[in-house]
Design an enzyme around this catalytic site. Structure first.
Site: not given
Ligand code: SUG
Length: 447
Positions: A22, A26-28, A30, A140, A176, A213, A249, A370
């Protein structure tokens, strides 16, 4: 079957520490899967099956090696000391969240590794890479050093390839990589139009709920470094509703290939302006084709949940129309699947869909697109790349045996403190350097 384009999809191999921490605000996906039990072996095998599938369809496929994780060197810079195993144990005890930032297998999402401009677009006639700094997320931001080493290993000839180091690690230049970059062109080897998509001005505050990002300043710096033609380089602002709906992204809501751009109606802040600008930039080169899914057909929420636009858009040998390599989740949503069938039926540029299962990665917000870094390389450039990183059945089989020998079936939060995780991951990385031509001292623990 012989590949019809110069495009090589380099997929990031899923590393043995794949887990759900997690980490990405902003990455739902995750956030939703935080602390779920991960299946590293399945994740890596799903990635390999996708590569085999695309190679089988007649596309060029490459493989990128995972990073060394846990990142003991990074933890040392944060003050943890002692033998390597002690560093890991101490970090997990003192601050598990921090430690998990040192464990992420996030280099699998190779679309974030770098921005790539083919030689046809660059004034110096070289193929350019800018390693992404990935500064927005702590897990990252540990990737650029690895990425640079890896890309310079493969694209080692400076007379043909320029691998630029990451932009300054500063929020003004947040970058990114290819996930926020699209390229359109008439045909392989032809000069194209490069489109950079950013979420905010580097000197501006965040305006939305979630972090943007990619900054405009980062995009402009990359275009300058790559020596792109001004009239053929565009900078578009992402739709803030898209970012707030979870499009962290641009490649979560848009993808381009050849003369075609496939996107959601709300992907960009100004779609009409974008269409006009692309038509102008492409004038005399090619006629851009758009495939747009209106919000009335699929809302942002369903588009992002299923990752419809994180499909790979490809040209299969012998095909007139393009094909989407879409995640299995699109097929499970009647709404999204119907919209896709309608798109294909309307006779536009997209004529088919192939489904791939990358569920383990999807749960962390990483779809088919991705997982790959696209490199358009002329036949001469392909010949100048270091051999051994392109997919063959022999390489694929060796990687599969390697995964089965070294990867755990499951990884739950309570497994992470286990000191064996470090030794297992290192044994896997060490063995990998005998499968891919990385050199014997590619990973820092080998030096
Ligand atoms: O950066 N997830 C990555 C997913 C990247 C997707 N890439 C593209 N859209 N091109 C990120 O958010 C989650 C890792 C974690 O929560 O354990 C993560 O890093």
């Amino acid at each position: 079957m012989s590949p019809v384009s110069d495009e090589i999809n380099f997929d990031g191999l899923v590393g043995p520490t794949h887990n759900y921490a997690g980490l990405s605000e902003g990455n739902l996906a995750s956030a939703r899967h935080k602390d779920a039990i991960a299946r590293p072996r399945d994740a890596a095998l799903q990635g390999l099956a996708k590569m085999r599938r695309l190679a089988g369809l007649g596309l060029r496929q490459g493989v990128l090696a995972p990073m060394e994780r846990p990142n003991i060197g990074w933890l040392r810079t944060l003050g943890f000391a002692g033998a390597d195993a002690a560093v890991w144990e101490a970090a997990m005890r003192a601050d598990p969240r921090l430690a998990r930032n040192a464990l992420a297998a996030s280099s699998m999402w190779a679309a974030n590794a770098a921005t790539v401009s083919p030689s046809a677009d660059a004034i110096d006639g070289r193929l350019h890479f800018s390693v992404a700094n990935l500064v927005t997320m702590a897990h990252r931001a540990q990737e650029p050093a690895h990425t640079q080493r890896l890309l310079r290993r493969i694209f080692f000839d400076p007379s043909r390839f320029a691998v630029h180091e990451a932009l300054p690690a500063q929020a003004v230049f947040a970058d990114e990589g290819a996930a926020n970059h699209m390229r359109l062109a008439a045909a392989p080897g032809a000069p194209g139009v490069e489109v950079f998509v950013y979420g905010r001005g580097g000197f501006e505050r965040e305006s939305g709920q979630f972090p943007a990002r990619q900054t405009r300043e980062a995009c402009e710096a990359i275009a300058r470094r790559h020596g792109l033609r001004q009239g053929a380089t565009l900078f578009w602002l992402q739709g803030v509703e898209a970012i707030d709906a979870g499009a962290f992204h641009n490649d979560v809501v848009a993808v381009a290939h050849g003369d075609t751009l496939f996107c959601h109606e709300q992907a960009f802040a100004d779609l009409a302006g974008a269409r006009e600008a692309l038509a102008r930039a492409a004038d005399g080169l090619f006629a851009p084709r758009w495939a747009i899914i209106p919000r009335s057909a699929v809302g942002l929420s369903d588009a992002i949940k299923t990752y419809l636009f994180n499909s790979q858009l490809v040209t299969l040998p012998g095909a007139d129309r393009k094909t989407l390599i879409a995640p299995a989740e699109t097929q499970e949503s009647p709404l999204v699947w119907d919209a896709l069938q309608a798109l294909i039926a309307d006779g536009g540029p997209i004529g088919g869909v192939e489904i791939v299962d990358v569920r383990e990665s999807m749960r962390n917000g990483g779809g088919p697109a991705c997982l790959r870094l696209r490199v358009e390389a002329t036949p001469e450039e392909q010949a100048a790349m270091r051999g051994g990183f392109l997919w063959t059945e022999v390489l694929g089989a060796a990687l599969e045996v390697w995964v089965r020998a070294h990867y755990r079936e499951t990884l739950a939060p309570e497994d992470l403190a286990d000191p064996h995780l470090l030794t297992e991951a290192r044994a896997a990385m060490d063995a990998l350097t005998r499968i891919l031509p990385l050199g014997e001292d590619f990973y820092s623990f080998q030096r």
